[in-house]
Design a protein around this motif. Structure first.
Motif, PDB file in Angstrom:
ATOM      1  N   MET A  34       0.839  -1.197   0.000  1.00 38.32           N
ATOM      2  CA  MET A  34       0.000   0.000   0.000  1.00 38.32           C
ATOM      3  C   MET A  34       0.874   1.246   0.000  1.00 38.32           C
ATOM      4  N   GLY A  35       0.352   2.305  -0.551  1.00 37.29           N
ATOM      5  CA  GLY A  35       1.122   3.535  -0.595  1.00 37.29           C
ATOM      6  C   GLY A  35       0.281   4.765  -0.355  1.00 37.29           C
ATOM      7  N   TRP A  36       0.963   5.832   0.023  1.00 34.80           N
ATOM      8  CA  TRP A  36       0.365   7.157   0.101  1.00 34.80           C
ATOM      9  C   TRP A  36       1.104   8.073  -0.880  1.00 34.80           C
ATOM     10  N   PHE A  37       0.317   8.858  -1.579  1.00 34.32           N
ATOM     11  CA  PHE A  37       0.833   9.847  -2.501  1.00 34.32           C
ATOM     12  C   PHE A  37       0.181  11.181  -2.147  1.00 34.32           C
ATOM     13  N   GLU A  46       3.012  13.174  -6.105  1.00 33.55           N
ATOM     14  CA  GLU A  46       4.300  12.602  -5.745  1.00 33.55           C
ATOM     15  C   GLU A  46       4.122  11.511  -4.694  1.00 33.55           C
ATOM     16  N   PHE A  47       5.073  10.606  -4.683  1.00 37.15           N
ATOM     17  CA  PHE A  47       5.106   9.523  -3.711  1.00 37.15           C
ATOM     18  C   PHE A  47       5.436  10.066  -2.327  1.00 37.15           C
ATOM     19  N   VAL A  48       4.763   9.511  -1.307  1.00 39.71           N
ATOM     20  CA  VAL A  48       5.026   9.898   0.075  1.00 39.71           C
ATOM     21  C   VAL A  48       5.599   8.728   0.872  1.00 39.71           C
ATOM     22  N   THR A  91       1.146  20.712   2.821  1.00 36.33           N
ATOM     23  CA  THR A  91      -0.229  20.962   2.371  1.00 36.33           C
ATOM     24  C   THR A  91      -0.456  20.319   1.007  1.00 36.33           C
ATOM     25  N   ALA A  92      -1.478  19.468   0.928  1.00 34.39           N
ATOM     26  CA  ALA A  92      -1.753  18.724  -0.299  1.00 34.39           C
ATOM     27  C   ALA A  92      -3.009  17.887  -0.114  1.00 34.39           C
ATOM     28  N   VAL A  93      -3.480  17.351  -1.220  1.00 32.75           N
ATOM     29  CA  VAL A  93      -4.467  16.271  -1.160  1.00 32.75           C
ATOM     30  C   VAL A  93      -3.681  14.968  -1.083  1.00 32.75           C
ATOM     31  N   TYR A  94      -4.008  14.151  -0.109  1.00 38.20           N
ATOM     32  CA  TYR A  94      -3.314  12.892   0.128  1.00 38.20           C
ATOM     33  C   TYR A  94      -4.168  11.732  -0.373  1.00 38.20           C
ATOM     34  N   TYR A  95      -3.533  10.864  -1.155  1.00 40.76           N
ATOM     35  CA  TYR A  95      -4.218   9.732  -1.753  1.00 40.76           C
ATOM     36  C   TYR A  95      -3.622   8.423  -1.264  1.00 40.76           C
ATOM     37  N   CYS A  96      -4.502   7.498  -0.985  1.00 39.73           N
ATOM     38  CA  CYS A  96      -4.116   6.122  -0.707  1.00 39.73           C
ATOM     39  C   CYS A  96      -4.163   5.371  -2.035  1.00 39.73           C
TER      40      CYS A  96
END
Length: 116
Positions: A34-37, A46-48, A91-96
């Protein structure tokens, strides 16, 4: 098919903390890395952070290393993003998403705003 729903975003002051959650449903969650971007205004996504299916391996972008962690709970079909020492540039929109690094499945995102 995997459905991903993020929650936990909001407004926080610089130096504060937030924990994002990503609840998964559908095909076997525990078999996926799983990842967060994130995507900041006017910038590319971008990748987090990422975590292996077992939770034994984690990976972080240099910009968040030492401040963010990505635990998962396979019994709850949930992956988290614990964010500490937040900065305005977070600050950003964070996506799973799953599976990283080139996910097939994305959530709709949750907005994190860090005020200075």
């Amino acid at each position: 098919q995997v459905q991903l729903v993020e929650s936990g975003g909001g407004l926080v002051q610089a130096g504060g903390s937030l924990r994002l959650s990503c609840a998964a449903s559908g095909r076997s969650f525990s078999s996926y890395a799983m990842g967060w971007f994130r995507q900041a205004p006017g910038k590319e996504r971008e990748f987090v952070a990422a975590i292996s299916w077992s939770g034994g391996s984690t990976y972080y972008a240099d910009s968040v290393k030492g401040r963010f962690t990505i635990p998962r709970d396979n019994a709850k079909n949930t992956v988290y993003l614990q964010m500490n020492s937040l900065k305005p540039e977070d600050t950003a929109v964070y996506y799973c998403a799953a599976p990283p690094p080139q996910p097939d499945y994305w959530g709709k995102g949750t907005l994190v705003t860090v005020s200075s």
